[in-house]
Design an enzyme around this catalytic site. Structure first.
Site, PDB file in Angstrom:
ATOM      1  N   GLY A   1      -1.530  -9.798  12.168  1.00 15.97           N
ATOM      2  CA  GLY A   1      -2.223  -8.536  12.479  1.00 15.97           C
ATOM      3  C   GLY A   1      -2.981  -7.910  11.332  1.00 15.97           C
ATOM      4  O   GLY A   1      -2.838  -6.712  11.060  1.00 15.97           O
TER       5      GLY A   1
ATOM      6  N   HIS B   1       0.828  -1.219   0.000  1.00 19.07           N
ATOM      7  CA  HIS B   1       0.000   0.000   0.000  1.00 19.07           C
ATOM      8  C   HIS B   1       0.858   1.264   0.000  1.00 19.07           C
ATOM      9  O   HIS B   1       0.414   2.323   0.440  1.00 19.07           O
ATOM     10  CB  HIS B   1      -0.931   0.001   1.231  1.00 19.07           C
ATOM     11  CG  HIS B   1      -2.023  -1.023   1.103  1.00 19.07           C
ATOM     12  ND1 HIS B   1      -2.693  -1.528   2.191  1.00 19.07           N
ATOM     13  CD2 HIS B   1      -2.530  -1.673   0.016  1.00 19.07           C
ATOM     14  CE1 HIS B   1      -3.579  -2.428   1.778  1.00 19.07           C
ATOM     15  NE2 HIS B   1      -3.505  -2.535   0.466  1.00 19.07           N
TER      16      HIS B   1
ATOM     17  N   CYS C   1       3.376  21.384  -5.347  1.00 16.03           N
ATOM     18  CA  CYS C   1       4.754  21.057  -5.730  1.00 16.03           C
ATOM     19  C   CYS C   1       5.569  22.346  -5.886  1.00 16.03           C
ATOM     20  O   CYS C   1       5.161  23.251  -6.644  1.00 16.03           O
ATOM     21  CB  CYS C   1       4.740  20.283  -7.048  1.00 16.03           C
ATOM     22  SG  CYS C   1       6.369  19.998  -7.743  1.00 16.03           S
TER      23      CYS C   1
ATOM     24  N   ASN D   1      -2.919 -13.391  15.535  1.00 19.83           N
ATOM     25  CA  ASN D   1      -3.923 -12.342  15.710  1.00 19.83           C
ATOM     26  C   ASN D   1      -4.719 -12.708  16.959  1.00 19.83           C
ATOM     27  O   ASN D   1      -5.180 -13.839  17.060  1.00 19.83           O
ATOM     28  CB  ASN D   1      -4.849 -12.307  14.478  1.00 19.83           C
ATOM     29  CG  ASN D   1      -5.722 -11.071  14.443  1.00 19.83           C
ATOM     30  OD1 ASN D   1      -6.121 -10.568  15.487  1.00 19.83           O
ATOM     31  ND2 ASN D   1      -6.001 -10.553  13.246  1.00 19.83           N
TER      32      ASN D   1
HETATM   33  N1  APR Z   1      -1.029  -8.178  17.499  1.00 20.04           N
HETATM   34  C1  APR Z   1      -1.539  -8.816  16.403  1.00 20.04           C
HETATM   35  N2  APR Z   1      -2.705  -8.462  15.796  1.00 20.04           N
HETATM   36  C2  APR Z   1      -3.372  -7.415  16.340  1.00 20.04           C
HETATM   37  C3  APR Z   1      -2.912  -6.707  17.478  1.00 20.04           C
HETATM   38  C4  APR Z   1      -1.687  -7.132  18.061  1.00 20.04           C
HETATM   39  N3  APR Z   1      -1.177  -6.513  19.148  1.00 20.04           N
HETATM   40  N4  APR Z   1      -3.822  -5.716  17.760  1.00 20.04           N
HETATM   41  C5  APR Z   1      -4.799  -5.813  16.822  1.00 20.04           C
HETATM   42  N5  APR Z   1      -4.540  -6.835  15.981  1.00 20.04           N
HETATM   43  C6  APR Z   1      -5.329  -7.285  14.822  1.00 20.04           C
HETATM   44  C7  APR Z   1      -6.794  -7.000  14.902  1.00 20.04           C
HETATM   45  O1  APR Z   1      -7.472  -8.100  15.510  1.00 20.04           O
HETATM   46  C8  APR Z   1      -7.174  -6.875  13.415  1.00 20.04           C
HETATM   47  O2  APR Z   1      -7.498  -8.153  12.866  1.00 20.04           O
HETATM   48  O3  APR Z   1      -4.851  -6.553  13.713  1.00 20.04           O
HETATM   49  C9  APR Z   1      -5.895  -6.360  12.764  1.00 20.04           C
HETATM   50  C10 APR Z   1      -5.954  -4.887  12.412  1.00 20.04           C
HETATM   51  O4  APR Z   1      -6.900  -4.766  11.382  1.00 20.04           O
HETATM   52  P1  APR Z   1      -6.905  -3.432  10.482  1.00 20.04           P
HETATM   53  O5  APR Z   1      -6.752  -2.255  11.365  1.00 20.04           O
HETATM   54  O6  APR Z   1      -8.080  -3.529   9.563  1.00 20.04           O
HETATM   55  O7  APR Z   1      -5.550  -3.520   9.650  1.00 20.04           O
HETATM   56  P2  APR Z   1      -5.314  -4.133   8.227  1.00 20.04           P
HETATM   57  O8  APR Z   1      -5.972  -5.473   8.096  1.00 20.04           O
HETATM   58  O9  APR Z   1      -3.841  -4.060   8.004  1.00 20.04           O
HETATM   59  O10 APR Z   1      -6.037  -3.070   7.233  1.00 20.04           O
HETATM   60  C11 APR Z   1      -5.824  -3.286   5.851  1.00 20.04           C
HETATM   61  O11 APR Z   1      -7.037  -1.260   5.351  1.00 20.04           O
HETATM   62  O12 APR Z   1      -7.511   0.971   5.730  1.00 20.04           O
HETATM   63  C12 APR Z   1      -6.789   0.098   4.947  1.00 20.04           C
HETATM   64  O13 APR Z   1      -4.824   0.586   3.766  1.00 20.04           O
HETATM   65  C13 APR Z   1      -5.318   0.344   5.052  1.00 20.04           C
HETATM   66  O14 APR Z   1      -3.511  -1.266   4.986  1.00 20.04           O
HETATM   67  C14 APR Z   1      -4.769  -0.978   5.577  1.00 20.04           C
HETATM   68  C15 APR Z   1      -5.834  -1.964   5.130  1.00 20.04           C
HETATM   69 ZN    ZN Z   2       5.709  19.055  -9.719  1.00 20.67          ZN
END
Ligand code: APR
Ligand code: ZN
Length: 255
Positions: free
Chosen positions: A195, A124, A155, A221
């Protein structure tokens, strides 16, 4: 199955792996103080409207979009010192030992690289670069070097709108990163998913494609994700830092 058994099974799968990769999401950085996007009361999308990161909205309302981007990403990242945690460090160590071949990350916080991981595919993009939207100009800047007091930032070379170099909703994945990530997903015989809700596509396809090519899916997770029931072989229901501390001990890695 209790965590101990899962750790033993995961450690064995990693030690025996021919080509293990990691697929990480915001959850791996939570213990570094970076809020997740979903799933908790301090999550980013519980406070801000994800529309600010929609590509069409950004071009139609650049000032409004940049105001929110500044608050979520730049103010926060500049204000708070964020450092890699045990999970990032363990993955970098596993790469140096040849256990992990690459990390495909959805994160834009650069913490994998700071921990020492070399083969990191930023699916991303990154919050560490700002680009000029005028393709003929091609100017690339560091967020620290742009004037965030005048919205939307322009810019300095050609006056066009500047854009953070991370992927917005509705925007394509950088081609090179996409190709390398998908190729590793097909090659992998073990994927450590850390995560992520697994809800955002096409990133969420990485573990699914690997599974379809016969890979063992290890998921770290504390809660279930969109992947757990249907794709995960070994679910370590623990925080990333804690899980990797146990995994490192089981494999015999000094962190
Ligand atoms: N250790 C492991 N996992 C964890 C922890 C932890 N300490 N704390 C939270 N989590 C888990 C949550 O249970 C959840 O499943 O991490 C996940 C976080 O989910 P999101 O916030 O949705 O993150 P992600 O899946 O990376 O989002 C994907 O969405 O908004 C877009 O571009 C953005 O890259 C991002 C994409
Ligand atoms: Zn430019």
């Amino acid at each position: 199955m209790e965590t101990r058994k899962q750790i033993e099974n995961a450690a064995k799968a990693l030690k025996d792996a021919r080509y293990a990769i990691a697929f990480t999401g915001a959850g791996i950085s939570v213990e570094s103080g970076v809020p997740p996007f979903r799933g908790s009361e301090n999550s980013i999308w519980s406070k801000y409207d994800p529309e600010c990161l929609d590509l069409d909205y950004f071009y139609a309302h650049p000032a409004q979009s940049w105001e929110v981007i500044k608050e979520i990403f730049y103010n926060f990242m500049f204000k708070t010192e964020i450092h890699p945690n045990t999970a990032h460090i363990a993955l970098a160590k596993m790469e140096s030992m040849g256990i992990i071949k690459s990390v495909v990350t959805q994160n834009i916080d650069f913490l994998h690289q700071e921990a020492g991981s070399k083969h990191v595919y930023e699916f991303h993009g990154t919050a560490g670069r700002v680009i000029c939207t005028n393709k003929r100009c091609g100017n690339v800047m560091k967020p620290q070097d742009i004037d965030l007091n005048s919205m939307p930032p322009k810019c300095p070379k050609c006056g066009s709108l500047l854009k953070p170099d991370f992927v917005f909703f509705g925007e394509g994945i950088p081609h090179d990163v996409y190709e390398k990530s998908m190729s590793d997903a097909e090659k992998a015989d073990v994927v450590v998913v850390v995560g992520t809700t697994g809800e955002v596509m096409p990133a969420g396809m990485i573990p699914i494609i690997a599974k379809r090519h016969g890979a063992t899916i290890i998921e770290i997770n504390p809660t279930k994700s969109a992947l757990t029931t249907q794709y995960t072989d070994i679910h370590i229901a623990a925080k990333a830092g804690e899980a990797f501390a146990m995994l490192a001990e089981e494999i015999g890695i000094e962190l």
